[in-house]
Design a protein around this motif. Structure first.
Motif, PDB file in Angstrom:
ATOM      1  N   LEU A  62       0.760  -1.225  -0.001  1.00 38.32           N
ATOM      2  CA  LEU A  62      -0.187  -0.070   0.027  1.00 38.32           C
ATOM      3  C   LEU A  62       0.870   1.422  -0.170  1.00 38.32           C
ATOM      4  O   LEU A  62       0.567   2.350  -0.515  1.00 38.32           O
ATOM      5  CB  LEU A  62      -0.968   0.094   1.307  1.00 38.32           C
ATOM      6  N   ARG A  63       1.897   1.256   0.652  1.00 35.82           N
ATOM      7  CA  ARG A  63       2.784   2.424   0.846  1.00 35.82           C
ATOM      8  C   ARG A  63       3.460   2.573  -0.733  1.00 35.82           C
ATOM      9  O   ARG A  63       3.963   3.712  -1.095  1.00 35.82           O
ATOM     10  CB  ARG A  63       3.911   2.216   1.652  1.00 35.82           C
ATOM     11  N   VAL A  65       1.780   1.851  -3.555  1.00 34.00           N
ATOM     12  CA  VAL A  65       0.956   2.485  -4.469  1.00 34.00           C
ATOM     13  C   VAL A  65       0.771   4.002  -3.895  1.00 34.00           C
ATOM     14  O   VAL A  65       0.429   4.611  -4.784  1.00 34.00           O
ATOM     15  CB  VAL A  65      -0.500   1.788  -3.958  1.00 34.00           C
ATOM     16  N   ALA A  66       0.821   4.404  -2.669  1.00 40.52           N
ATOM     17  CA  ALA A  66       0.700   5.909  -2.334  1.00 40.52           C
ATOM     18  C   ALA A  66       1.777   6.412  -3.073  1.00 40.52           C
ATOM     19  O   ALA A  66       1.801   7.710  -3.157  1.00 40.52           O
ATOM     20  CB  ALA A  66       0.661   5.847  -0.950  1.00 40.52           C
ATOM     21  N   PRO A 210      -4.514   4.457   0.552  1.00 42.66           N
ATOM     22  CA  PRO A 210      -3.437   3.504   1.046  1.00 42.66           C
ATOM     23  C   PRO A 210      -2.371   3.936   1.998  1.00 42.66           C
ATOM     24  O   PRO A 210      -2.205   3.053   2.765  1.00 42.66           O
ATOM     25  CB  PRO A 210      -2.728   3.151  -0.400  1.00 42.66           C
ATOM     26  N   LEU A 213      -4.511   3.203   5.417  1.00 40.92           N
ATOM     27  CA  LEU A 213      -4.725   1.653   5.653  1.00 40.92           C
ATOM     28  C   LEU A 213      -3.130   1.043   5.788  1.00 40.92           C
ATOM     29  O   LEU A 213      -3.552  -0.064   6.489  1.00 40.92           O
ATOM     30  CB  LEU A 213      -5.248   1.304   4.563  1.00 40.92           C
ATOM     31  N   ALA A 214      -2.178   1.515   5.422  1.00 41.68           N
ATOM     32  CA  ALA A 214      -0.783   0.834   5.488  1.00 41.68           C
ATOM     33  C   ALA A 214      -0.627   0.655   7.003  1.00 41.68           C
ATOM     34  O   ALA A 214      -0.473  -0.637   7.529  1.00 41.68           O
ATOM     35  CB  ALA A 214       0.280   1.449   4.848  1.00 41.68           C
TER      36      ALA A 214
END
Length: 230
Positions: A62-63, A65-66, A210, A213-214
Motif C-alpha cells: 500500500l505504501r 501504491v501511495a 492506502p 490503511l498501511a
C-alpha cells in the motif's frame, strides 16, 4: 518312574518324524539405511516438502501504491507551473489575455497573485513524500517521516488547487457581471495549469487511502505474528 527314558524326547514308535522348526527370514531392509523412507516395489519415494511461503506485506504494498500516486501528482503539478492558468477572451478583436503561474500577458488585467512559488513548493513536497515512502519499503525507520511529508504535501496541493479554482471562478463571475462594457473581457477559461492542478489534487487525495490503511494493516500483521509465536 518306569520304562526307558530318552533325551531329547523322541516320538513314539510308529509316529511320523517331526521336522525341525522353520524360522522366517528377516524382513527386507529398505535401501539407504534405517533413516530411509519406507519403500515398496512399484512405488516412488515421496518428494521433499517445499518451504512455506512468507506472507505478503500488504502494508508495504500500500505504501508503494501511495508513493506512485504522490509521484504522479508531483509531476503533474510541476508541469502545471509552465502552462497557462487562465485565458480571458476579449471582444472587439482584441488578443486574448493569458496568465501563467509566473507572469501574465499584459497590464490590462494584471493578476494580483503569482502561483508559481506555491505550486513549485507543493510539487517538490509531493515528489519528496513519494520518494520517502518508496525508500521506506526497505528502511522502516523512514515510514513516519514519509507519511508526515506526504500528508503535508497533500494538504498543500489541496490549498493550491482550491486557490486556483476559486480565483478563476470568481474572476469569471465578476467579468460576466459587468459584461455590458465592450472593453471588458467576455469569457474566462481555465488553462492547462488549472486543469492539471485539479487532477493532481484528486490524485494526491487518492494516495491518502492506502497511506491511512498501511499502518492499520501493519498493526494487524504484527498482532498475528505475535499470536503465531505463542
Amino acid at each position: 518312574m518306569t520304562g526307558p527314558s530318552y533325551w531329547p524326547p523322541q516320538p513314539p514308535p510308529g509316529a511320523p518324524p517331526v521336522s525341525p522348526p522353520q524360522f522366517a527370514p528377516p524382513p527386507f531392509a529398505p535401501p539407504g539405511g534405517p533413516g530411509a523412507v519406507a519403500w515398496a516395489p512399484g512405488l516412488a519415494a515421496a518428494p521433499p516438502a517445499l518451504p512455506a511461503r512468507s506472507p505478503v506485506d500488504v502494508g508495504a504494498v500500500l505504501r508503494l501504491v501511495a508513493a506512485g500516486l504522490l509521484l504522479l501528482a508531483g509531476t503533474l503539478t510541476a508541469i502545471a507551473c509552465f502552462l497557462t492558468v487562465l485565458t480571458i477572451d476579449f471582444g472587439a478583436g482584441d488578443p486574448p489575455f493569458e496568465a501563467t503561474a509566473w507572469s501574465d500577458g499584459g497590464e490590462r488585467l494584471p493578476t494580483p497573485i503569482r502561483w508559481g512559488i506555491p505550486m513549485a513548493v507543493v510539487a517538490a513536497a509531493l515528489v519528496a513524500g513519494g520518494v520517502l515512502l518508496l525508500v521506506s519499503r526497505w528502511s522502516a525507520s523512514l515510514r513516519g517521516t514519509g507519511t508526515a511529508v506526504a500528508a503535508a504535501a497533500v494538504g498543500g496541493v489541496v490549498a493550491v488547487g482550491w486557490m486556483l479554482g476559486g480565483y478563476v471562478s470568481d474572476l469569471g463571475d465578476a467579468i460576466r457581471g459587468i459584461g455590458v462594457d465592450p472593453d471588458v473581457a467576455t469569457e474566462v477559461e481555465s488553462g492547462g495549469a488549472t486543469v492539471l492542478v485539479v487532477v493532481a489534487l484528486w490524485t494526491a487525495l487518492a494516495a491518502l487511502v492506502p497511506l491511512v490503511l498501511a499502518p492499520v494493516l501493519d498493526a494487524v500483521r504484527a498482532r498475528a505474528a505475535v499470536g503465531g509465536a505463542r
